[in-house]
Design a protein around this motif. Structure first.
Motif, PDB file in Angstrom:
ATOM      1  N   GLU A 213       0.817  -1.215   0.000  1.00  0.00           N
ATOM      2  CA  GLU A 213       0.000   0.000   0.000  1.00  0.00           C
ATOM      3  C   GLU A 213       0.852   1.267   0.000  1.00  0.00           C
ATOM      4  O   GLU A 213       0.631   2.175  -0.808  1.00  0.00           O
ATOM      5  CB  GLU A 213      -0.914   0.017   1.232  1.00  0.00           C
TER       6      GLU A 213
ATOM      7  N   LEU B 211       4.283   0.565  -2.945  1.00  0.00           N
ATOM      8  CA  LEU B 211       4.002   0.182  -4.333  1.00  0.00           C
ATOM      9  C   LEU B 211       2.762   0.857  -4.893  1.00  0.00           C
ATOM     10  O   LEU B 211       2.526   0.814  -6.091  1.00  0.00           O
ATOM     11  CB  LEU B 211       3.851  -1.346  -4.450  1.00  0.00           C
ATOM     12  N   GLY B 212       1.953   1.469  -4.031  1.00  0.00           N
ATOM     13  CA  GLY B 212       0.774   2.182  -4.509  1.00  0.00           C
ATOM     14  C   GLY B 212      -0.255   1.289  -5.172  1.00  0.00           C
ATOM     15  O   GLY B 212      -0.898   1.675  -6.149  1.00  0.00           O
ATOM     16  N   GLN B 213      -0.440   0.103  -4.630  1.00  0.00           N
ATOM     17  CA  GLN B 213      -1.430  -0.805  -5.225  1.00  0.00           C
ATOM     18  C   GLN B 213      -2.841  -0.330  -4.874  1.00  0.00           C
ATOM     19  O   GLN B 213      -3.082   0.163  -3.772  1.00  0.00           O
ATOM     20  CB  GLN B 213      -1.192  -2.228  -4.731  1.00  0.00           C
TER      21      GLN B 213
ATOM     22  N   GLY C 150      -2.312   4.331  -8.591  1.00  0.00           N
ATOM     23  CA  GLY C 150      -1.441   4.823  -7.526  1.00  0.00           C
ATOM     24  C   GLY C 150      -1.915   4.561  -6.113  1.00  0.00           C
ATOM     25  O   GLY C 150      -1.296   5.021  -5.160  1.00  0.00           O
ATOM     26  N   GLY C 151      -3.026   3.831  -5.956  1.00  0.00           N
ATOM     27  CA  GLY C 151      -3.496   3.495  -4.613  1.00  0.00           C
ATOM     28  C   GLY C 151      -3.769   4.733  -3.788  1.00  0.00           C
ATOM     29  O   GLY C 151      -4.326   5.722  -4.288  1.00  0.00           O
TER      30      GLY C 151
END
Lengths: 351, 108
Positions: free
Chosen positions: A99, A102-104, B12-13
């Protein structure tokens, strides 16, 4: 020497489906892309890609750039089934890293025994991790595992092994064994799904569905319907094992539609009718063909989905599917091209 | 692989609004265009802003929707994780399962 005809065409670095690097000319890449879409259209009985789409795909694969990306603003949702590394301390730390670093967009808690049958035996352990993860994370966290129907046959499971019975011509016994296995399997899928939703999961991922053929898919669709009914706002992702549902049983149907022989469009239709909210088509790589051929093939067989989808479509772009080489460390040049091609040609909803 | 796809095509979550758009896909089965428009409408921003980390850091901070935390971006006293999910549920008019479980187990 004189005349343009004698000038050798430049060779561009690209990759084969096994991940190895190969140099090809623009003409060779075009020929591969045209052959890939023609083969996809022939097999899936659907239209080939259009001229503009072929040109776009050629420009993408004929570029020597080390990396490709979609245009600003065109980014899509990433549902990261089996994400993370499993090498970062605990599952919770792994999810936090996914989270925060990696910005998932969609996180997934999963266990290395990535099968519902195995997870059943450690459900409380996984529930505790999910409950703790939900306290620590902002992004949605789904729980994922594979149906793996074959695990219900002997010697791994309780049911007679239909893969042994079928070659012996014992068709009725094999079909009876498959029916019994599906009962066990759906019960496990429901048990784990209910347990993880009760622990706070945002959704359930049935990953690599259909790996053991039409019965694998049917047992999963039954579980999807259960989850949809009991947990109305649950995310339900149904990701496929391959582009074609193998008819191990051969006569199984979902609401009058025979599952054996289904290509992605028909797979999507039964998934969304059953209650899934995300569908993940998968098209397995041909290792001896170029990535350009493989992308053209995959896009061709998936594209009919996009016209009938009522739910988001997230093509699988993991190792060995939809144009990503089947290799432990697929080159980022090839993986990023596969992602960009899916977004820009399919206009898919996620990956 | 995860990094490649995140950079090549991912929203980008929580660096942006990827998690919010994802929630609309998961819970409501919204296609991408519809989900982006829904979230942008709720946030009062443009669709293109949703995957812009510069724009969304400000929006998320203002609304308490949770932001990336690291040594140079610390936000003590600001909602994150479960705190932020209460606000996300209200913002998106969505029932978030873990928020409901939290209320139940905390006796709220």
């Amino acid at each position: 020497m004189s005349g343009g005809d004698d000038v050798a065409e430049a060779r561009i670095p690209t990759r084969m489906g096994d991940g190895s690097r190969v140099d090809m000319t623009r003409s060779e890449l075009r020929a591969d892309i045209e052959a890939g879409t023609a083969e996809g259209a022939r097999k899936a009985k659907c239209p080939p890609l259009g001229a503009d789409e072929l040109d776009h795909l050629l420009d993408l694969y004929a570029s020597p750039a080390a990396f490709a990306a979609v245009d600003i603003g065109d980014q899509v949702v990433l549902s990261c089934d089996g994400g993370g590394s499993k090498m970062t301390g605990t599952d919770l730390q792994d999810l936090l890293e996914s989270e925060q670093r990696l910005g998932q967009d969609i996180l997934e808690l999963w266990h290395i025994e990535y099968s519902y049958k195995a997870i059943k035996t450690i459900l409380p352990f996984q529930q505790q991790v999910m409950q703790n993860a939900q306290l620590m994370l902002t992004a949605p966290v789904q729980y994922g595992a594979q149906p793996n129907l074959a695990f219900y046959s002997k010697p791994d499971g309780p049911v007679a092994n239909w893969f042994e019975l079928l070659p012996q011509g014992r068709i009725a016994e094999a079909k009876a064994a498959i029916d019994e296995a599906m009962e066990h399997a759906t019960r496990d899928f429901v048990y784990v799904s209910d347990g993880m939703m009760a622990a706070g999961a945002d959704g359930i991922d049935f990953d690599t569905t259909g790996g053991a053929g039409d019965a694998d898919l049917l047992s999963t669709l039954r579980a999807v319907t259960h989850v949809r009914g009991k947990w109305p706002e649950a995310g339900i992702e149904l990701g496929m094992a391959g582009e074609f549902v193998i008819g191990i049983h051969g006569e199984l149907e979902w609401e009058g539609r025979r599952l054996a022989g289904m290509w992605p469009k028909a797979q999507l239709e039964v998934a969304q009718d059953a209650g899934a909210t995300i569908f993940g088509p998968a098209v397995n790589i041909r290792a001896s063909k170029s990535c350009a051929w493989n992308s053209a093939f995959a896009l061709t067989v998936i594209k009919p989905c996009m016209e009938v989808a009522r739910i988001p479509v997230h093509p699988n772009v993991g190792q060995g599917v939809c144009g990503v080489p089947v290799n432990g460390y697929p080159g980022e040049d090839a993986s990023s091209r596969a992602a960009k091609a899916c977004v820009e040609i399919l206009r898919c909803d996620g990956l | 692989m995860d990094v490649t796809h995140a950079l090549a095509a991912g929203m980008g979550g929580i660096r942006t609004a990827g998690d919010l758009v994802a929630r609309m896909q998961m819970s409501r089965g919204m296609r991408l265009k519809e989900a982006k428009e829904y979230v942008a409408g709720k946030l009062g921003c443009g669709v293109r802003d949703l995957s812009d980390s510069y724009a969304m850091e400000q929006v998320r901070g203002d609304r308490g929707l949770g932001r990336i935390i690291d040594h140079s971006n610390l936000h003590p006293g600001e909602p994150n994780a479960m705190y932020a999910k209460f606000r996300i549920a209200d913002l998106l008019d969505l029932r978030i399962n873990s928020v409901e479980r939290f209320k139940e187990l905390a006796g709220l």
